[in-house]
Design a protein around this motif. Sequence first.
Motif, PDB file in Angstrom:
ATOM      1  N   LEU A  15       0.837  -1.210   0.000  1.00  0.00           N
ATOM      2  CA  LEU A  15       0.000   0.000   0.000  1.00  0.00           C
ATOM      3  C   LEU A  15       0.869   1.256   0.000  1.00  0.00           C
ATOM      4  N   GLY A  16       1.859   1.262  -0.879  1.00  0.00           N
ATOM      5  CA  GLY A  16       2.759   2.417  -0.990  1.00  0.00           C
ATOM      6  C   GLY A  16       3.858   2.386   0.048  1.00  0.00           C
ATOM      7  N   PRO A  17       3.803   3.237   1.079  1.00  0.00           N
ATOM      8  CA  PRO A  17       4.916   3.366   2.014  1.00  0.00           C
ATOM      9  C   PRO A  17       5.142   2.171   2.947  1.00  0.00           C
ATOM     10  N   GLY A  18       4.235   1.199   2.967  1.00  0.00           N
ATOM     11  CA  GLY A  18       4.344   0.109   3.950  1.00  0.00           C
ATOM     12  C   GLY A  18       4.951  -1.163   3.388  1.00  0.00           C
ATOM     13  N   TYR A  19       6.061  -1.028   2.657  1.00  0.00           N
ATOM     14  CA  TYR A  19       6.698  -2.197   2.028  1.00  0.00           C
ATOM     15  C   TYR A  19       6.972  -3.316   3.041  1.00  0.00           C
ATOM     16  N   ASP A  20       6.461  -4.503   2.743  1.00  0.00           N
ATOM     17  CA  ASP A  20       6.613  -5.709   3.582  1.00  0.00           C
ATOM     18  C   ASP A  20       5.941  -5.566   4.960  1.00  0.00           C
ATOM     19  N   ILE A  21       5.151  -4.498   5.164  1.00  0.00           N
ATOM     20  CA  ILE A  21       4.516  -4.256   6.464  1.00  0.00           C
ATOM     21  C   ILE A  21       2.985  -4.211   6.332  1.00  0.00           C
TER      22      ILE A  21
END
Length: 301
Positions: A15-21
Amino acid sequence: MERIKVTSPATSANLGPGYDIFGLALSEPYDTITLSRSKEGISISLKGKGAEKIPTDVDRNTAGVVAREMIKDFNIEEGVKIEIEKGIRPGSGLGSSAASSAGVAFAMNELFNLNLSKLELVKYASLGESISAGFPHADNVAPAIYGGFTMVINYDPLEVLHIPVDFEVVVALPDIEVSTKKAREILPDSVPLRSMVNNVGKACGMIYSLFKDDVELFGRCMMGDKIVEPYRSQLIPGYSEVKEEVRDLVYGITISGSGPGVIIVPKEGEVSKIKEILNEVWGCPVYHTKVGSGVQILERD
Ligand code: HSE
């Protein structure tokens, strides 16, 4: 119980800024998975979207690996027959492998009364992700198990936070091949401090927006990734054009997971115009769906 049938949903990771999170469970599309007890061994059969591309060999199939590890760890002295109907095309960026892994982990838990927590199910399901992505990332399997919006805030030990949410999204699935392994390899090992500050700020905005029901803030921050999207957008011909053309119709747009899928938070009343643009550029399947509630039991007997 001899048999259980579940649906396991598509999910949109990063979801954009939440890479792998960050991860979001969707209501559609989904896989339908049936598990039946058998005398011994694991058998896998597949049908549906892209089924011909998926290996049925237990050690090379994401769902097979999950069942194998659970049978081993819990000394289950029986076998299991796994039947998967793919509703989520593999290599779509919508967590196709994760849906099968999460569905099988969930169904194994029910079928053999293992009483595992959701977090433990995420751990087992993420083992399957190592096969398809080369890393047991849990940002697709977590929302598939929990539903809603999830954050994998630590990998070792695994920690997952869950926020139930409800809003509409549009997901497009361009007919382009992007392997998750390649989409991970294209990313840099280190990033400038300024980019990190930007992404953490936007990620904070997204979490805050969920508690305020502020879908405009969610979409705007989702679109603010300055680390991953610039690299991965090169793998998706037409992405920059779509992003430019839908700009006034959406709160946010970004690549779904490792792509080529794209997730959009639409402005009210603009979905048909967005669909027209997606159709002109890609002529591809588009789902107008909403956040979903994770794996669901359809039948058990
Ligand atoms: N976080 C993973 C990635 C998701 O972006 O590689 C893959 O769907």
